[in-house]
Design a protein around this motif. Structure first.
Motif, mmCIF file in Angstrom:
data_model
loop_
_atom_site.group_PDB
_atom_site.id
_atom_site.type_symbol
_atom_site.label_atom_id
_atom_site.label_comp_id
_atom_site.label_asym_id
_atom_site.label_seq_id
_atom_site.Cartn_x
_atom_site.Cartn_y
_atom_site.Cartn_z
ATOM 1 N N THR A 125 -3.869 -46.345 36.882
ATOM 2 C CA THR A 125 -3.505 -46.468 38.467
ATOM 3 C C THR A 125 -2.229 -47.049 38.690
ATOM 4 O O THR A 125 -1.690 -48.131 37.998
ATOM 5 C CB THR A 125 -4.616 -47.342 39.067
ATOM 6 N N GLY A 126 -1.436 -46.352 39.716
ATOM 7 C CA GLY A 126 0.068 -46.713 39.746
ATOM 8 C C GLY A 126 0.396 -46.307 41.220
ATOM 9 O O GLY A 126 -0.283 -45.786 41.983
ATOM 10 N N SER B 43 -4.851 -37.855 41.074
ATOM 11 C CA SER B 43 -5.340 -37.912 42.154
ATOM 12 C C SER B 43 -4.960 -39.257 43.137
ATOM 13 O O SER B 43 -4.409 -40.006 42.977
ATOM 14 C CB SER B 43 -6.806 -38.510 41.629
ATOM 15 N N TYR B 44 -4.928 -38.503 44.490
ATOM 16 C CA TYR B 44 -4.713 -39.589 45.422
ATOM 17 C C TYR B 44 -5.468 -39.223 46.628
ATOM 18 O O TYR B 44 -5.520 -38.009 47.137
ATOM 19 C CB TYR B 44 -3.074 -39.364 45.788
ATOM 20 N N ALA C 203 4.926 -31.259 43.675
ATOM 21 C CA ALA C 203 3.792 -31.679 43.287
ATOM 22 C C ALA C 203 3.255 -32.894 44.398
ATOM 23 O O ALA C 203 2.146 -32.965 44.711
ATOM 24 C CB ALA C 203 3.880 -32.360 41.847
ATOM 25 N N PHE C 204 4.169 -33.768 44.689
ATOM 26 C CA PHE C 204 4.039 -34.833 45.394
ATOM 27 C C PHE C 204 3.868 -34.205 47.025
ATOM 28 O O PHE C 204 2.854 -34.738 47.420
ATOM 29 C CB PHE C 204 5.629 -35.622 45.906
ATOM 30 N N SER D 39 0.194 -44.740 47.132
ATOM 31 C CA SER D 39 -0.361 -45.751 46.275
ATOM 32 C C SER D 39 -1.628 -45.950 46.832
ATOM 33 O O SER D 39 -1.811 -46.111 48.034
ATOM 34 C CB SER D 39 0.325 -46.977 45.876
ATOM 35 N N PRO D 40 -2.636 -46.286 46.243
ATOM 36 C CA PRO D 40 -2.716 -45.904 44.462
ATOM 37 C C PRO D 40 -2.913 -44.491 44.121
ATOM 38 O O PRO D 40 -3.895 -43.907 44.909
ATOM 39 C CB PRO D 40 -4.145 -46.976 44.192
ATOM 40 N N VAL D 41 -2.347 -44.280 43.055
ATOM 41 C CA VAL D 41 -2.372 -42.793 42.394
ATOM 42 C C VAL D 41 -3.192 -43.186 40.886
ATOM 43 O O VAL D 41 -2.830 -44.149 40.234
ATOM 44 C CB VAL D 41 -1.188 -42.357 42.289
#
Length: 116
Positions: A24-25, A68-69, A97-98, A110-112
């Motif tokens: 997770t970041g 995942s977000y 991708a973002f 965040s969190p991703v």
């Protein structure tokens, strides 16, 4: 015989699930602080740079990474090392991708949660 095969399948599946590390970041989308993997990966618009200290010799380069977000999930290719992400579980996604996860103008999310 059927019970032993079913038990083996269940144990194998559980072992595979347990071996997956989820990190997770925070995710950004610029390429600042990144460098290409030591092996050349197939070209893609959906790439990710992972923290260099987790993969110092480029282990797992060109692998699929699940990100995942907020209920959105994408698969990207690990094609860069994230020098600026050292000491964290932060990642740098390609612009495309973002954009699948959040509007690029937010800059970071965040969190991703991500895993190989």
């Amino acid at each position: 015989m059927f019970v032993s095969r079913s038990l083996f399948a269940l144990v194998s599946t559980a072992a595979a699930l347990i071996s997956v590390n989820a990190y997770t970041g925070r995710a950004t989308w610029d390429s600042l602080g990144t460098t290409p993997c030591p092996v050349q990966c197939p070209p893609t618009d959906y790439g990710v740079a992972l923290p260099v200290d987790l993969f110092p010799n480029g282990e797992n380069c060109c692998s699929t990474v699940h990100v995942s977000y907020q209920g959105k999930n994408i698969d990207v290719t690990f094609n860069n090392l994230f020098l600026a992400g050292q000491g964290s579980f932060n990642i740098s996604l390609s612009h495309q991708a973002f954009a699948e996860l959040a509007p690029p103008e937010v800059g970071q999310i965040s969190p991703v949660v991500w895993n190989l």
